[in-house]
Design an enzyme around this catalytic site. Structure first.
Site, PDB file in Angstrom:
ATOM      1  N   HIS A  85      -6.128  -1.601   6.857  1.00  0.00           N
ATOM      2  CA  HIS A  85      -6.359  -0.977   5.555  1.00  0.00           C
ATOM      3  C   HIS A  85      -7.637  -1.451   4.884  1.00  0.00           C
ATOM      4  CE1 HIS A  85      -1.876  -0.383   5.761  1.00  0.00           C
ATOM      5  NE2 HIS A  85      -2.305   0.831   5.521  1.00  0.00           N
ATOM      6  N   LYS A 133       5.187  -0.157   3.194  1.00  0.00           N
ATOM      7  CA  LYS A 133       4.640  -0.560   4.495  1.00  0.00           C
ATOM      8  C   LYS A 133       3.615  -1.661   4.237  1.00  0.00           C
ATOM      9  CE  LYS A 133       5.871   3.037   7.501  1.00  0.00           C
ATOM     10  NZ  LYS A 133       5.267   4.353   7.693  1.00  0.00           N
ATOM     11  N   HIS A 176      -2.128  -4.088   5.863  1.00  0.00           N
ATOM     12  CA  HIS A 176      -2.654  -4.907   6.957  1.00  0.00           C
ATOM     13  C   HIS A 176      -4.161  -4.760   7.130  1.00  0.00           C
ATOM     14  CE1 HIS A 176      -2.890  -1.327   9.433  1.00  0.00           C
ATOM     15  NE2 HIS A 176      -1.615  -1.065   9.174  1.00  0.00           N
TER      16      HIS A 176
END
Length: 572
Positions: free
Chosen positions: A133, A127, A130
């Site tokens: 995070h 994943k 982004h």
RNA sequence: GGGGCACUAGCUCAAUGGAUAGAGUCGCAGACUUCGAAUCUGUCGGUUGGGGGUUCGAAUCCCUCGUGCCUCACCA
């Protein structure tokens, strides 16, 4: 260096027998207005105990403290005892200590012999990494550094989201529509595409879900083909994450993610059964937490498989047995408050007394201007892009200003990435915020570049003086505190003096922003001093004395930034 | 609906129960022939979401209402 608070507390306790030193330390404060002294002691609360009017008590206490040579003045104002530190001696002691300790200024051995685990960042494999995070990653890193600085033995764990039915889906999708080269070229974006496609296709063809579940079961049972693919996805994802970690200068001691605990969970399911904590409900197994005001915790699904709460319990026990932690810290979004409360309680119910040493450090949500982040709908800002844009903009600014740095690119990285990190650590972690390019690319005012600029400016002042002068200043040659007793110099010195306490407070409260704010204060103090007074003056004694203060301020800023995970360039 | 978190200057945010609630930003007015103007100085800006209560003292603690966000069984 004198610990003023400690000293004041000792004197007061000696004279007011009803108080413990701890009480007094908690009562001593720093007045809001510096005109009212450096330290103050309010006497309201003593009125009942001593059966005397507060102003009278203040007067008595003031009389006891007065005459102590470290204070220039002690006076009582109404119910307050206001104490003014004698500036010269203070400045000399402080500067001496900071210069001697250098990069160790701010450190302590408070945590000697104690192990602290910090779990942070923990992205999901396959994943995108982004902007959301950034919080766990940067806050966690700062908390690790704060504890490390206080002498604790620290273990950084990246609890990767590398397990679960999603990997059955991923493998299923890869086998149907995947292509090896594409994955190698752009692992995360490609894998995410497969994953998204799977969900679209599964809407029309429910058999896909069953296929994915079967694949995951194979993976759980250690089937070689599935294991190989999973391992490959994991490795490729981690490579991509590492790019960002390298940019941020962040490292981990362990990448033991969820998969690591996949074979360590049965034990706890059985333990829960043995302790009669487990209840069957609609085919699933739950722990009833109603008596503790929480909704029930789902331990195993109706098909017998486990959930992340079970993995977290297994992980905590493993960490206790493997590391024997003093504190086990989780830097995870506030959305998971209930989850942590639930499993902390379950660990407690299982009879593990160390449940109290597990702490969840929550932080608020990051959203985008057009709503919450959604990878599937393409509403996402990649962290790497944010960092790159910040670096590029810095590069432009450096060129515009024509500063002769030794390596423009390296400096731009330090400043650009630092700007993003600093902003993340500026506010209380619990606050939600909306990501905005304008804000993250703003380099004026209370920002990372401002503080770094101040550091570079201090470096510049030292360069302007001869190396010989700086060396002499560092040895406190011809030091005369008179020259740094002005308000602006004294305020700066006081801010530097407070830094070690601020570091302790930031660590205790797991709140890096406390340190961030203090570094801003030091930078402001330095700039005020810089504009107010000239450092490189004719008078040798004055010059050397002021240089010593500049060295101290520069050291404090540099050490503070290091704790936030930032570097402090000499030129920018 | 239950639980949690947030609400402070136009905006973004500070403020261990203490003295006159502070910064940055925006706006306005200034400071580079003098150590780096990513800077500094001044100025404008407040019913601390509303209402009660506790206290010598409340932005801070308690109650209540409002608004927003998060969360509440087979994702993590």
């Amino acid at each position: 260096m004198i610990n003023y608070k400690d000293m004041i507390a000792d004197i007061i306790v000696e004279n007011v027998s009803d108080l413990t030193k701890e009480d007094v330390l908690g009562m001593i404060e720093v007045p809001s207005d510096e005109k009212m002294g450096d330290y103050a002691f309010p006497c309201f609360r003593l009125a009942k105990v001593l059966r005397k009017a507060p102003p009278l008590i203040a007067k008595d206490i003031a009389a006891k403290i007065e005459g102590n040579e470290v204070f220039e003045k002690v006076e009582s104002v109404n119910a307050y005892v206001n104490m003014y530190i004698s500036r010269g001696n203070f400045a000399k002691e402080l500067v001496k200590e900071v210069i001697e300790q250098k990069e160790d200024f701010g450190k302590s051995n408070l945590g000697a012999g104690k192990k602290v685990i910090v779990e942070f960042s923990s992205p999901n494999i396959a994943k995108p990494f982004h902007i959301g995070h950034i919080r766990s990653t940067v806050i966690g890193n700062a908390i690790y550094k704060l504890y490390d600085c206080l002498g604790y033995e620290t273990i950084r764990i990246n609890h990767l989201g590398d397990y679960g039915t999603q990997f059955g889906k991923m493998i299923c999708a890869y086998r149907r529509w995947g292509n090896k080269e594409d994955v190698i070229k752009e692992p995360i974006k490609t894998l995410l595409q497969y994953y998204t496609k799977f969900h679209v296709e599964a809407e029309n063809d429910p058999s896909l879900d069953q296929e994915a579940r079967d694949i995951f079961t194979k993976l759980e049972n250690g089937s070689p083909e599935e294991m190989e693919l999973w391992q490959w996805f994991r490795d490729e994802s981690l490579k991509e994450f590492t790019v960002v970690y390298d940019m941020l200068g962040i490292e981990f001691d362990s990448y033991a993610g969820e998969s690591f605990y996949s074979d360590k969970m049965d034990r706890f399911v059985n333990e829960l059964k043995d302790k009669k904590l487990l209840q069957e409900s609609n085919g699933a197994n739950i722990v009833d937490l109603e008596p503790y005001g929480m909704s029930p915790a789902l331990i195993t699904k109706s098909d017998g498989s486990t959930l992340y709460i079970t993995r977290d319990i297994a992980a905590a026990v493993y960490r206790k047995e493997h590391y024997d932690f003093y504190k086990n810290i989780y830097v995870v979004a506030s959305q998971q408050n209930l989850h942590f409360q639930q499993w902390f309680k379950i660990v407690e119910l299982l009879g593990y007394e160390w449940a109290k040493d597990c702490v969840h450090i929550p932080f608020g949500l990051v959203s985008l201007e057009d709503g919450t982040m959604s990878t599937r709908q393409g509403r996402v800002v990649f962290l790497e892009d944010v960092l790159n844009r910040a670096v590029n903009q810095t590069m432009e600014i450096i060129r515009e200003k024509g500063v002769a740095t030794d390596d423009i690119e390296a400096t731009a990285k330090q400043v650009g990435i630092g700007a993003v990190v600093f902003q993340e650590l500026s506010n209380n972690r619990i606050k939600d915020y909306t990501f905005s390019w304008d804000k993250v690319l703003n380099f004026e005012g209370e920002t990372g570049p401002y503080v770094q600029y101040t550091h570079a400016r201090a470096a510049s002042v030292l360069r302007k003086a001869s190396e010989e002068s700086v060396a002499k200043a560092a040895k406190l040659e011809m030091f005369n505190p008179e020259f740094i007793s002005s308000d602006s110099a004294y305020e700066l010195a006081k801010l530097i003096y407070k830094m070690p306490d601020v570091i302790k407070e930031a660590a205790e409260k797991y709140e890096p922003s406390i340190l961030t704010r203090h570094i801003i204060n030091i930078a402001q103090g330095f700039n005020r001093f810089y504009h107010h007074e000239h450092v490189n003056v004719e008078n040798e004694s004055e010059k050397l004395t002021k240089l010593a203060l500049v060295i101290s301020a520069k050291t404090a800023i540099k050490n503070g930034l290091a704790l936030l995970g930032m570097s402090a360039p000499e030129k920018m």
